[in-house]
Design an enzyme around this catalytic site. Structure first.
Site, PDB file in Angstrom:
ATOM      1  N   ASP A  98       0.800  -1.230   0.000  1.00 42.03           N
ATOM      2  CA  ASP A  98       0.000   0.000   0.000  1.00 42.03           C
ATOM      3  C   ASP A  98       0.828   1.273   0.000  1.00 42.03           C
ATOM      4  O   ASP A  98       0.400   2.309   0.505  1.00 42.03           O
ATOM      5  CB  ASP A  98      -0.900  -0.007   1.243  1.00 42.03           C
ATOM      6  CG  ASP A  98      -0.114  -0.310   2.505  1.00 42.03           C
ATOM      7  OD1 ASP A  98       1.109  -0.048   2.505  1.00 42.03           O
ATOM      8  OD2 ASP A  98      -0.702  -0.804   3.482  1.00 42.03           O
ATOM      9  N   GLU A 120      -0.966  -9.061  -1.013  1.00 40.72           N
ATOM     10  CA  GLU A 120      -1.458  -8.460   0.241  1.00 40.72           C
ATOM     11  C   GLU A 120      -2.641  -7.525  -0.063  1.00 40.72           C
ATOM     12  O   GLU A 120      -2.705  -6.377   0.378  1.00 40.72           O
ATOM     13  CB  GLU A 120      -0.355  -7.709   0.990  1.00 40.72           C
ATOM     14  CG  GLU A 120      -0.655  -7.434   2.451  1.00 40.72           C
ATOM     15  CD  GLU A 120       0.491  -6.683   3.146  1.00 40.72           C
ATOM     16  OE1 GLU A 120       0.626  -5.469   2.963  1.00 40.72           O
ATOM     17  OE2 GLU A 120       1.256  -7.346   3.860  1.00 40.72           O
ATOM     18  N   GLU A 134      -1.844   5.234   3.246  1.00 39.67           N
ATOM     19  CA  GLU A 134      -1.874   3.846   2.777  1.00 39.67           C
ATOM     20  C   GLU A 134      -3.282   3.325   2.519  1.00 39.67           C
ATOM     21  O   GLU A 134      -3.506   2.551   1.585  1.00 39.67           O
ATOM     22  CB  GLU A 134      -1.144   2.933   3.773  1.00 39.67           C
ATOM     23  CG  GLU A 134       0.366   3.129   3.827  1.00 39.67           C
ATOM     24  CD  GLU A 134       0.813   4.291   4.705  1.00 39.67           C
ATOM     25  OE1 GLU A 134      -0.066   4.983   5.281  1.00 39.67           O
ATOM     26  OE2 GLU A 134       2.030   4.532   4.804  1.00 39.67           O
ATOM     27  N   HIS A 211       7.064   4.592  12.624  1.00 41.32           N
ATOM     28  CA  HIS A 211       7.349   5.480  11.491  1.00 41.32           C
ATOM     29  C   HIS A 211       6.103   6.079  10.838  1.00 41.32           C
ATOM     30  O   HIS A 211       6.207   6.770   9.830  1.00 41.32           O
ATOM     31  CB  HIS A 211       8.136   4.722  10.421  1.00 41.32           C
ATOM     32  CG  HIS A 211       7.316   3.660   9.726  1.00 41.32           C
ATOM     33  ND1 HIS A 211       7.214   2.375  10.224  1.00 41.32           N
ATOM     34  CD2 HIS A 211       6.557   3.690   8.616  1.00 41.32           C
ATOM     35  CE1 HIS A 211       6.437   1.666   9.418  1.00 41.32           C
ATOM     36  NE2 HIS A 211       6.016   2.444   8.444  1.00 41.32           N
ATOM     37  N   ARG A 213       3.164   8.169   9.301  1.00 42.63           N
ATOM     38  CA  ARG A 213       2.999   9.601   9.027  1.00 42.63           C
ATOM     39  C   ARG A 213       1.950  10.257   9.915  1.00 42.63           C
ATOM     40  O   ARG A 213       2.100  11.397  10.336  1.00 42.63           O
ATOM     41  CB  ARG A 213       2.582   9.803   7.563  1.00 42.63           C
ATOM     42  CG  ARG A 213       3.719   9.909   6.608  1.00 42.63           C
ATOM     43  CD  ARG A 213       3.229  10.167   5.188  1.00 42.63           C
ATOM     44  NE  ARG A 213       4.266  10.780   4.369  1.00 42.63           N
ATOM     45  CZ  ARG A 213       5.359  10.172   3.956  1.00 42.63           C
ATOM     46  NH1 ARG A 213       5.599   8.924   4.284  1.00 42.63           N
ATOM     47  NH2 ARG A 213       6.249  10.811   3.224  1.00 42.63           N
ATOM     48  N   HIS A 243      13.758   4.574  12.162  1.00 44.37           N
ATOM     49  CA  HIS A 243      13.474   4.796  10.736  1.00 44.37           C
ATOM     50  C   HIS A 243      14.168   6.083  10.287  1.00 44.37           C
ATOM     51  O   HIS A 243      14.163   7.069  11.016  1.00 44.37           O
ATOM     52  CB  HIS A 243      11.946   4.907  10.577  1.00 44.37           C
ATOM     53  CG  HIS A 243      11.486   4.874   9.154  1.00 44.37           C
ATOM     54  ND1 HIS A 243      11.721   5.906   8.275  1.00 44.37           N
ATOM     55  CD2 HIS A 243      10.799   3.938   8.457  1.00 44.37           C
ATOM     56  CE1 HIS A 243      11.188   5.601   7.094  1.00 44.37           C
ATOM     57  NE2 HIS A 243      10.633   4.410   7.173  1.00 44.37           N
TER      58      HIS A 243
HETATM   59  C1  UD1 Z   1       6.967   4.371   3.424  1.00 40.48           C
HETATM   60  C2  UD1 Z   1       5.519   4.034   3.071  1.00 40.48           C
HETATM   61  C3  UD1 Z   1       4.836   3.324   4.232  1.00 40.48           C
HETATM   62  C4  UD1 Z   1       5.655   2.138   4.719  1.00 40.48           C
HETATM   63  C5  UD1 Z   1       7.069   2.596   5.024  1.00 40.48           C
HETATM   64  C6  UD1 Z   1       7.911   1.408   5.417  1.00 40.48           C
HETATM   65  C7  UD1 Z   1       4.383   5.605   1.591  1.00 40.48           C
HETATM   66  C8  UD1 Z   1       3.556   6.816   1.496  1.00 40.48           C
HETATM   67  N1  UD1 Z   1       4.783   5.258   2.808  1.00 40.48           N
HETATM   68  O1  UD1 Z   1       6.934   5.360   4.446  1.00 40.48           O
HETATM   69  O2  UD1 Z   1       3.567   2.853   3.809  1.00 40.48           O
HETATM   70  O3  UD1 Z   1       5.052   1.617   5.874  1.00 40.48           O
HETATM   71  O4  UD1 Z   1       7.632   3.201   3.856  1.00 40.48           O
HETATM   72  O5  UD1 Z   1       9.074   1.792   6.060  1.00 40.48           O
HETATM   73  O6  UD1 Z   1       4.669   4.985   0.601  1.00 40.48           O
HETATM   74  N2  UD1 Z   1      14.635   7.400   4.079  1.00 40.48           N
HETATM   75  C9  UD1 Z   1      16.007   7.245   3.989  1.00 40.48           C
HETATM   76  N3  UD1 Z   1      16.490   6.026   3.625  1.00 40.48           N
HETATM   77  C10 UD1 Z   1      15.697   4.964   3.357  1.00 40.48           C
HETATM   78  C11 UD1 Z   1      14.316   5.139   3.466  1.00 40.48           C
HETATM   79  C12 UD1 Z   1      13.796   6.363   3.812  1.00 40.48           C
HETATM   80  O7  UD1 Z   1      16.775   8.172   4.226  1.00 40.48           O
HETATM   81  O8  UD1 Z   1      16.214   3.898   3.039  1.00 40.48           O
HETATM   82  C13 UD1 Z   1      14.097   8.710   4.497  1.00 40.48           C
HETATM   83  C14 UD1 Z   1      14.207   9.757   3.377  1.00 40.48           C
HETATM   84  O9  UD1 Z   1      14.485  11.002   3.950  1.00 40.48           O
HETATM   85  C15 UD1 Z   1      12.799   9.732   2.788  1.00 40.48           C
HETATM   86  C16 UD1 Z   1      11.982   9.524   4.051  1.00 40.48           C
HETATM   87  O10 UD1 Z   1      12.722   8.594   4.837  1.00 40.48           O
HETATM   88  O11 UD1 Z   1      12.475  10.916   2.113  1.00 40.48           O
HETATM   89  C17 UD1 Z   1      10.559   9.048   3.843  1.00 40.48           C
HETATM   90  O12 UD1 Z   1      10.501   7.909   3.007  1.00 40.48           O
HETATM   91  P1  UD1 Z   1       9.086   7.531   2.329  1.00 40.48           P
HETATM   92  O13 UD1 Z   1       9.253   6.267   1.573  1.00 40.48           O
HETATM   93  O14 UD1 Z   1       8.529   8.699   1.617  1.00 40.48           O
HETATM   94  O15 UD1 Z   1       8.124   7.327   3.569  1.00 40.48           O
HETATM   95  P2  UD1 Z   1       8.181   6.283   4.749  1.00 40.48           P
HETATM   96  O16 UD1 Z   1       7.823   7.042   5.971  1.00 40.48           O
HETATM   97  O17 UD1 Z   1       9.432   5.526   4.711  1.00 40.48           O
HETATM   98  N1  UDP Z   2      12.671  -4.615   9.584  1.00 45.94           N
HETATM   99  C1  UDP Z   2      14.035  -4.765   9.333  1.00 45.94           C
HETATM  100  N2  UDP Z   2      14.918  -3.968  10.025  1.00 45.94           N
HETATM  101  C2  UDP Z   2      14.521  -3.064  10.948  1.00 45.94           C
HETATM  102  C3  UDP Z   2      13.115  -2.905  11.185  1.00 45.94           C
HETATM  103  C4  UDP Z   2      12.233  -3.689  10.477  1.00 45.94           C
HETATM  104  O1  UDP Z   2      14.432  -5.586   8.516  1.00 45.94           O
HETATM  105  O2  UDP Z   2      15.374  -2.377  11.547  1.00 45.94           O
HETATM  106  C5  UDP Z   2      11.697  -5.444   8.819  1.00 45.94           C
HETATM  107  C6  UDP Z   2      10.655  -6.165   9.633  1.00 45.94           C
HETATM  108  O3  UDP Z   2      11.092  -7.456  10.008  1.00 45.94           O
HETATM  109  C7  UDP Z   2       9.459  -6.225   8.678  1.00 45.94           C
HETATM  110  C8  UDP Z   2       9.622  -4.976   7.827  1.00 45.94           C
HETATM  111  O4  UDP Z   2      10.970  -4.536   8.013  1.00 45.94           O
HETATM  112  O5  UDP Z   2       9.546  -7.353   7.822  1.00 45.94           O
HETATM  113  C9  UDP Z   2       8.650  -3.908   8.255  1.00 45.94           C
HETATM  114  O6  UDP Z   2       8.945  -2.711   7.610  1.00 45.94           O
HETATM  115  P1  UDP Z   2       8.356  -1.319   8.069  1.00 45.94           P
HETATM  116  O7  UDP Z   2       7.995  -1.382   9.504  1.00 45.94           O
HETATM  117  O8  UDP Z   2       9.330  -0.280   7.634  1.00 45.94           O
HETATM  118  O9  UDP Z   2       7.078  -1.148   7.143  1.00 45.94           O
HETATM  119  P2  UDP Z   2       5.540  -1.577   7.275  1.00 45.94           P
HETATM  120  O10 UDP Z   2       5.485  -3.053   7.448  1.00 45.94           O
HETATM  121  O11 UDP Z   2       4.968  -0.798   8.423  1.00 45.94           O
HETATM  122  O12 UDP Z   2       4.955  -1.106   5.990  1.00 45.94           O
END
Ligand code: UD1
Ligand code: UDP
Length: 369
Positions: A98, A120, A134, A211, A213, A243
């Protein structure tokens, strides 16, 4: 005839949940030509998973920017997806979950006239504001999907309520394929997990991730106050892989940086993280995936959200919604730490989200179709 299947993913959880299916399809090279397009909506956390599963993408759109807004990531991803679709001419596009990548992947497939398989499918809270954005991504993705792979019967029912009853399969969650596989290999000593040794003598390990939003700002301040209060106990060690989203990093480091019973780390690689879940006494999280993994590992999970799209473990009593209110989080955590009966009740191993064979079922459905 050999079919081209294009996998599109971009964040850590999508990668963890699609790699088992990708590897399953790759075990039938006569049937499928698989291609991988990563948007890299997440850069570092995606690469951690690609390394763990030894996957090299065919297309890497490298869209992530620091602190990206929904407008920025959506625009960059949808624009960047045009070329891989044109080049690979897939027979089927596979998306998961999502995220912004999920929604844009389905939309790009729709624009390209390519059928979509959604892994999913059918998760709903019924509230477009939680989780944000999401829940809307799920509803819109379902509209564009041809093959719906629901993890549970309840998820399939959600689709039926929206008038979607054709080409829906209940398969289990591919994330459970991944976690059970890694757990078994850790138990057999075939995998070792460096970087997960946070044990401290005489202390129970509380694992935390957050994490979402919709919790940015006051929600995170409240969560952090609760963690600080919990960590004031001398018998716990709170371990929090933070995160990398700047909205999360700033709040967490500001409030929790110097607490002696709290360890803040970078996001862990998947294998060490699974190992850490196994070692944890209990888990506090707002993650979707960890809500599913906790019950499979027999760990009580307190969910830092008001609503969940994963009601099965809540109904079974091993996961509890505690929201972001400081006093509630402290109260519920204290109850688990101080009341052995309560802890026992929530520590049962069960697999409401899958039995480790979801990828097998999805491959069979794709093949039949
Ligand atoms: C995203 C997804 C959320 C999911 C989450 C898993 C959307 C809108 N949100 O949220 O559904 O649960 O991923 O973790 O798609 N960043 C880094 N390095 C990384 C990843 C992220 O620096 O490897 C930082 C960056 O500054 C980036 C910010 O995190 O701009 C936000 O990343 P983004 O994918 O937009 O949103 P998440 O909060 O990670
Ligand atoms: N996870 C990981 N390292 C971490 C935290 C989480 O590998 O430090 C894994 C966790 O086991 C799960 C997935 O990341 O499989 C969950 O990701 P996240 O919580 O970012 O996203 P969501 O499931 O909420 O979309």
């Amino acid at each position: 005839m050999r079919r081209t299947v294009l996998f599109i993913f971009g964040t850590r959880p999508e990668a963890i949940k699609l790699c088992p299916l990708l590897l399953k399809l790759r075990s039938f090279p006569d049937l499928y030509s698989t291609q991988v397009c990563v948007t890299a909506q997440h850069r570092g956390m995606l690469d951690q998973v690609l390394t763990a599963f030894a996957i090299t993408p065919d297309y890497d759109l490298n869209v992530m920017t620091s602190g990206q807004t929904l407008f920025q990531s959506t625009a960059r991803i949808i624009q960047a997806l045009e070329q891989p679709f044109a080049a690979s001419k897939p027979d089927l596009a596979v998306v998961q979950g999502d995220t912004t990548t999920t929604l844009c992947g389905a939309l790009a497939a729709f624009y390209s006239g390519v059928p979509v398989a959604h892994v999913e499918a059918g998760l709903r809270t019924g509230d477009l504001s939680q989780p944000f954005p999401e829940e809307l991504n799920r509803v819109l993705t379902a509209k564009m999907t041809r093959l719906h792979f629901a993890a549970t019967p309840a998820a399939a029912d959600n689709l039926r309520r929206e008038g979607i009853s054709e080409r829906v399969w209940v398969t289990g969650n591919t994330g459970i394929d991944a976690v059970l596989h890694v757990r078994d290999r850790l138990e057999r000593g075939e995998l070792t997990a460096s970087g997960s040794d946070f044990d401290r003598p005489g202390k129970r390990l509380i694992l935390v991730t957050a994490h979402r939003r919709e919790s940015f700002g006051e929600g995170f301040r409240q969560i952090c106050r609760a963690l600080a209060a919990i960590a004031d106990r001398s018998d716990v060690h709170v371990v929090y892989p933070v995160h990398p989203n700047p909205n999360v990093q700033t709040a967490v480091h500001e409030h929790l940086r110097s607490h002696p019973n709290i360890t803040l780390t970078e996001p862990l690689d998947y294998v060490p993280f699974v190992d850490l879940m196994r070692r944890a006494y209990l888990i506090l999280t707002d993650s979707g995936g960890i809500q599913e993994e906790g019950p499979s590992l027999g760990k009580p999970v307190l969910v830092l959200r008001e609503k969940t799209e994963r009601p099965e473990a809540v109904d079974a009593g091993t996961v509890k919604l505690v929201g972001t209110d400081t006093s509630r989080i402290v109260r519920e955590t204290t109850a688990l730490l101080d009341c052995p009966d309560e802890y026992q009740r929530m520590s049962r191993i069960h697999n409401p989200y899958g039995d480790g064979r979801a990828s097998e079922r999805i491959e069979a459905a794709i093949r039949d179709h």
